[in-house]
Design an enzyme around this catalytic site. Structure first.
Site, mmCIF file in Angstrom:
data_model
loop_
_atom_site.group_PDB
_atom_site.id
_atom_site.type_symbol
_atom_site.label_atom_id
_atom_site.label_comp_id
_atom_site.label_asym_id
_atom_site.label_seq_id
_atom_site.Cartn_x
_atom_site.Cartn_y
_atom_site.Cartn_z
ATOM 1 C CD GLU A 184 -2.704 -1.315 2.731
ATOM 2 O OE1 GLU A 184 -2.265 0.116 3.353
ATOM 3 O OE2 GLU A 184 -3.004 -2.315 2.603
ATOM 4 C CB CYS A 213 5.841 -5.400 9.670
ATOM 5 S SG CYS A 213 7.392 -4.678 10.882
ATOM 6 C CB CYS A 215 4.110 -2.595 16.775
ATOM 7 S SG CYS A 215 6.194 -1.984 16.181
ATOM 8 C CB SER A 249 8.657 6.426 11.147
ATOM 9 O OG SER A 249 8.111 5.609 11.770
ATOM 10 C CG LEU A 294 8.469 6.732 23.237
ATOM 11 C CD1 LEU A 294 9.392 6.122 22.642
ATOM 12 C CD2 LEU A 294 8.770 8.714 23.528
ATOM 13 C CG HIS A 295 3.435 3.903 19.688
ATOM 14 N ND1 HIS A 295 3.494 4.638 18.801
ATOM 15 C CD2 HIS A 295 3.931 3.335 18.441
ATOM 16 C CE1 HIS A 295 3.464 5.034 17.374
ATOM 17 N NE2 HIS A 295 4.075 4.214 17.059
ATOM 18 C CB CYS A 301 0.629 0.803 7.955
ATOM 19 S SG CYS A 301 1.359 2.404 7.870
#
EC number: 2.1.1.192
Length: 350
Positions: free
Chosen positions: A98, A118, A122, A197, A221-222, A339
């Site tokens: 995408e 990926c 996450c 990123s 970071l999150h 994403c």
């Protein structure tokens, strides 16, 4: 050099130096390499016949030994406001990735993917649900920008490398893409108009710093502490927050560039008063900008975005203690522009 299944070089996977060596080996004059680079990267041709300032003989050689294999648009979605278009690109091996075009007052920005899937894991990201399939080649990343320009007829002025995949996990290919997209023979997009990123691959961040590219580095970071970040961003189990912050500090010192910290707000998980105090303490001495992101919902995940009034309180606290902070403007929420979502829905139907 990368070759396809027919043992042909994909010219968009090469940089200028590699094309120069290839042309020299063919016995051609050096200026031919510059002409070819402009056709491949600036004009984005799909056929050697379009290279009209090359001799028929050279075009025949190129056709025999190389390819201009391209990612092709399979489908797209346009937001209700028309300011965001999401594209699904089909790759030569049948996989899909995408990209998103975002129209701003300052120009058109394209968010590109760097991997099929990926492996970072996450917790709130759709791209990582089925793991990593493979890296994209430099040309496959470049094709996303070319394809969107060709489809829309609008010039792309900014690049955001935050689509599917961890860019620093595909380090060499991403750097070659950056070289070509920035070059005069390419789309000539300034490095200061490019944002990359990462979720925090510390050794690669250190390598990137040494390249001294004036791009913007955005760090996902999150979470403001290791216990929480270990769960949300599993790479934190390998590179703890103190290592990440040290790498960020070194990056700032070497490049002189401000870092952006991305913080996806998840209701009841990372948005408490204590979390914002910890975040402020963590970042207070860094040259940085904080981008608060109301999280996009993902079908397979149960996360809920933080309510707007709580987002505003979070922002105000950070601003009050002297940090530079914004809340990300939401684009394309109605077309699932997070994403990985369009790809997964397409593959489930096909």
């Amino acid at each position: 050099m990368c070759r396809n299944n027919n043992n042909k070089l994909n010219l968009r996977d090469l940089n200028q130096s590699e094309i120069q060596h290839f042309i020299k080996d063919l016995g051609e004059k050096p200026f031919r390499a510059d002409q070819i680079c402009r056709w491949v990267f600036a004009q984005g041709v799909s056929s050697f016949d379009e290279m009209t300032n090359l001799s028929k003989g050279l075009r025949a050689k190129l056709n025999e030994l190389t390819t201009l294999s391209q990612a092709t648009i399979l489908t797209s979605q346009v937001s209700a406001k028309g300011d965001t278009i999401k594209f699904l690109f089909g790759l030569p091996d049948g996989h899909a990735v995408e990209s998103v075009l975002m129209k701003h007052t300052y120009g058109n920005s394209v968010c590109v993917s760097t991997q099929v899937g990926c492996r970072m894991g996450c917790l709130f990201c759709a791209s990582t649900i089925n793991g990593l399939v493979r890296n994209l080649s430099p040309g496959e990343i470049y094709d996303q920008v070319l394809g969107i320009q060709r489809e829309t007829g609008e010039r792309v002025s900014h690049i955001v490398i935050m689509g599917a995949g961890e860019p620093l996990d595909n380090f060499d290919n991403v750097l070659k893409f950056l070289e070509n997209i920035h070059a005069e023979y390419g789309l000539n997009i300034g490095y200061r108009h490019i944002t990359l990123s990462t979720c925090g691959l510390v050794p690669r961040m250190q390598e990137l710093a040494l390249r001294k590219l004036p791009i913007t580095l955005a760090v996902s970071l999150h979470a403001p502490n290791d216990d929480l970040r270990d769960k949300l961003v599993p790479i934190n189990r390998r590179y703890k927050i103190h290592q990440l912050i040290e790498a960020c500090s070194n990056y700032i010192e070497i490049t002189g560039r401000r870092i952006t910290f991305e913080y996806a707000l998840l209701s009841g998980i990372n948005d408490s008063d204590e979390h914002v105090r910890q975040l402020a303490a963590l970042l207070k001495n860094l040259l940085c900008h904080i981008n608060l992101i109301p999280v996009n919902p993902v079908e397979e995940k149960e996360f809920i975005r933080t309510p707007p009034e709580k987002v505003e309180r979070f922002r105000q606290y950070l601003e009050k203690v002297g940090l530079n902070v914004t809340v990300r403007r939401e684009l394309g929420g109605d077309i699932d522009a997070a994403c990985g979502q369009l790809r997964r829905r397409y593959e489930s139907k096909n």
